[in-house]
Design a protein around this motif. Structure first.
Motif, short mmCIF file in Angstrom:
data_model
loop_
_atom_site.label_atom_id
_atom_site.label_comp_id
_atom_site.label_asym_id
_atom_site.label_seq_id
_atom_site.Cartn_x
_atom_site.Cartn_y
_atom_site.Cartn_z
N TYR A 133 0.81 -1.22 0.00
CA TYR A 133 0.00 0.00 0.00
C TYR A 133 0.85 1.27 0.00
CZ TYR A 133 -3.25 -3.42 2.18
OH TYR A 133 -4.02 -4.53 2.49
N ASP A 134 2.15 1.16 -0.20
CA ASP A 134 3.13 2.24 -0.11
C ASP A 134 3.61 2.41 1.33
OD1 ASP A 134 3.17 2.76 -2.83
OD2 ASP A 134 1.68 4.38 -2.70
N SER A 135 2.73 2.89 2.22
CA SER A 135 3.15 3.12 3.60
C SER A 135 2.96 1.87 4.47
CB SER A 135 2.36 4.28 4.21
OG SER A 135 0.97 4.00 4.19
N ASP A 136 2.31 0.87 3.94
CA ASP A 136 2.06 -0.36 4.67
C ASP A 136 1.82 -1.47 3.65
OD1 ASP A 136 1.67 -2.07 6.80
OD2 ASP A 136 -0.29 -1.28 7.37
N TRP A 137 1.53 -2.68 4.13
CA TRP A 137 1.21 -3.77 3.22
C TRP A 137 0.22 -4.70 3.93
CZ3 TRP A 137 2.39 -8.31 5.54
CH2 TRP A 137 3.44 -8.32 6.48
N GLY A 138 -0.44 -5.53 3.12
CA GLY A 138 -1.41 -6.44 3.70
C GLY A 138 -2.11 -7.27 2.65
N VAL A 139 -3.41 -7.49 2.83
CA VAL A 139 -4.21 -8.29 1.90
C VAL A 139 -4.57 -7.47 0.66
CG1 VAL A 139 -5.18 -9.87 3.60
CG2 VAL A 139 -6.24 -7.64 3.24
N PRO A 140 -4.87 -8.19 -0.42
CA PRO A 140 -4.79 -9.63 -0.63
C PRO A 140 -3.38 -10.17 -0.35
CG PRO A 140 -6.01 -8.61 -2.42
CD PRO A 140 -5.40 -7.50 -1.61
N MET A 141 -3.34 -11.37 0.20
CA MET A 141 -2.09 -11.96 0.66
C MET A 141 -2.11 -13.46 0.36
SD MET A 141 -0.67 -11.75 4.60
CE MET A 141 -0.93 -9.98 4.65
N LEU A 142 -1.03 -13.95 -0.24
CA LEU A 142 -0.95 -15.36 -0.62
C LEU A 142 0.16 -16.06 0.16
CD1 LEU A 142 -1.10 -16.99 -4.09
CD2 LEU A 142 0.95 -17.33 -2.71
N PHE A 143 -0.14 -17.29 0.59
CA PHE A 143 0.84 -18.14 1.26
C PHE A 143 0.96 -19.46 0.51
CE2 PHE A 143 -0.58 -15.30 4.55
CZ PHE A 143 0.55 -15.07 5.32
N GLY A 144 2.20 -19.85 0.20
CA GLY A 144 2.43 -21.17 -0.33
C GLY A 144 2.18 -22.22 0.73
N SER A 145 2.02 -23.46 0.31
CA SER A 145 1.61 -24.53 1.22
C SER A 145 2.60 -24.80 2.35
CB SER A 145 1.36 -25.82 0.44
OG SER A 145 2.53 -26.20 -0.27
N ALA A 146 3.85 -24.39 2.20
CA ALA A 146 4.83 -24.60 3.27
C ALA A 146 4.43 -23.89 4.56
CB ALA A 146 6.21 -24.11 2.82
N TYR A 147 3.58 -22.86 4.45
CA TYR A 147 3.18 -22.08 5.62
C TYR A 147 1.85 -22.52 6.21
CZ TYR A 147 6.88 -19.11 3.82
OH TYR A 147 8.09 -18.64 3.37
N PHE A 148 1.21 -23.50 5.61
CA PHE A 148 -0.09 -23.93 6.11
C PHE A 148 -0.05 -24.34 7.59
CE2 PHE A 148 -2.14 -25.17 1.76
CZ PHE A 148 -2.07 -23.85 1.37
N PRO A 149 0.95 -25.13 8.02
CA PRO A 149 0.97 -25.52 9.43
C PRO A 149 1.02 -24.32 10.39
CG PRO A 149 2.42 -26.94 8.16
CD PRO A 149 2.02 -25.82 7.24
N GLU A 150 1.77 -23.30 10.00
CA GLU A 150 1.85 -22.12 10.86
C GLU A 150 0.57 -21.29 10.82
OE1 GLU A 150 5.92 -20.12 11.38
OE2 GLU A 150 6.11 -21.09 9.41
N LEU A 151 -0.08 -21.25 9.68
CA LEU A 151 -1.36 -20.54 9.60
C LEU A 151 -2.37 -21.15 10.57
CD1 LEU A 151 -1.71 -20.02 5.74
CD2 LEU A 151 -1.48 -18.21 7.45
N LEU A 152 -2.30 -22.45 10.77
CA LEU A 152 -3.23 -23.14 11.66
C LEU A 152 -3.00 -22.81 13.13
CD1 LEU A 152 -3.33 -26.68 10.02
CD2 LEU A 152 -5.13 -24.95 9.98
N THR A 153 -1.87 -22.18 13.46
CA THR A 153 -1.56 -21.84 14.85
C THR A 153 -1.94 -20.41 15.22
OG1 THR A 153 0.70 -21.02 14.45
CG2 THR A 153 0.42 -23.41 14.73
N LEU A 154 -2.39 -19.61 14.26
CA LEU A 154 -2.67 -18.20 14.52
C LEU A 154 -3.90 -18.04 15.41
CD1 LEU A 154 -2.05 -16.72 10.94
CD2 LEU A 154 -0.52 -16.64 12.93
N THR A 155 -3.88 -16.99 16.23
CA THR A 155 -5.00 -16.67 17.10
C THR A 155 -5.22 -15.16 17.10
OG1 THR A 155 -3.56 -16.51 19.05
CG2 THR A 155 -4.59 -18.65 18.62
N GLY A 156 -6.41 -14.74 17.53
CA GLY A 156 -6.65 -13.32 17.70
C GLY A 156 -7.28 -12.65 16.49
N ASP A 157 -7.12 -11.33 16.42
CA ASP A 157 -7.85 -10.53 15.45
C ASP A 157 -6.98 -9.93 14.36
OD1 ASP A 157 -10.29 -9.61 14.48
OD2 ASP A 157 -10.01 -7.64 15.40
N ARG A 158 -5.77 -10.43 14.17
CA ARG A 158 -4.89 -9.81 13.18
C ARG A 158 -4.72 -10.65 11.92
NH1 ARG A 158 0.59 -7.92 14.66
NH2 ARG A 158 0.29 -6.75 12.73
N GLY A 159 -5.46 -11.71 11.80
CA GLY A 159 -5.39 -12.51 10.58
C GLY A 159 -4.01 -13.10 10.36
N ALA A 160 -3.58 -13.11 9.09
CA ALA A 160 -2.33 -13.76 8.72
C ALA A 160 -1.13 -12.82 8.73
CB ALA A 160 -2.48 -14.40 7.34
#
Length: 199
Positions: A133-160
């Protein structure tokens, strides 16, 4: 390459006071608009799921005419991470090679941006692509399958984003300067609508 696209639409929109997913613009809801944008992608193999929560029934009804898989997130009140986990679980079940997250409240989102993200990904399981976004970055956001296990551990309100931050030096970025324009409050919507109708 099989890419799962996940539209995250489970939130309560508490700051707006009404479901932002169902705001109407140009005779269709923001949700219907973004879903159509996602469905126009031309890529090797993609499928689309919609994560619902607080307003599950009206949100699902808003895209009943479109070919998407609707998944209800019973833990939506936890925050966005619960929807990320559900989308990731579904992506694993679908044997996806990557997972691309999209929100409903970025009115400037278009298909060419999503195509650019997918082209930059290009099948690399260790790839993370974010929108700049220039001053920041975020979604849309893509993760390759190597990160799927870590995505499953996320908690809270900040998404990925916390996970992407962990690998900040490895991120690939696609320019999306208008990505910072989103609809969180009534003032956001009025400001966007005024600029959209009076360019």
């Amino acid at each position: 390459m099989n890419v799962q696209l996940a539209i995250l639409a489970a939130g309560r929109s508490s700051r707006l006071g009404r479901p932002k997913q169902l705001i109407e613009w140009e005779e269709q809801t923001l949700l219907h608009r973004v879903t159509q944008t996602v469905l126009r992608i031309q890529y090797a193999e993609t499928s689309v799921c919609l994560i619902t929560g607080a307003y599950a029934e009206p949100v699902a009804a808003a895209v009943a005419d479109l070919p998407v898989t609707v998944l209800f997130n019973p833990d939506w009140s936890e925050g966005m991470a619960a929807s990320v986990r559900l989308a990731t679980t579904y992506a694993i079940e679908q044997q996806a090679d990557a997972l691309l997250f999209v929100l409903t409240d970025q009115p400037h989102l278009d298909t060419p941006l999503l195509q650019e993200i997918l082209n930059l990904y290009n099948g690399d399981a260790d790839c993370i692509v974010v929108s700049d976004y220039d001053s920041d970055w975020g979604v849309p956001m893509l993760f390759g399958s190597a990160y799927f296990p870590e995505l499953l551990t996320l908690t809270g309100d900040r998404g990925a984003k916390p996970l992407a931050n962990k690998y900040a030096d490895q991120l690939k970025k696609v320019a999306f300067p208008l990505g910072s324009v989103d609809i969180d409050t009534e003032e956001d919507w009025k400001g966007f609508a005024k600029s959209a109708f009076n360019p």
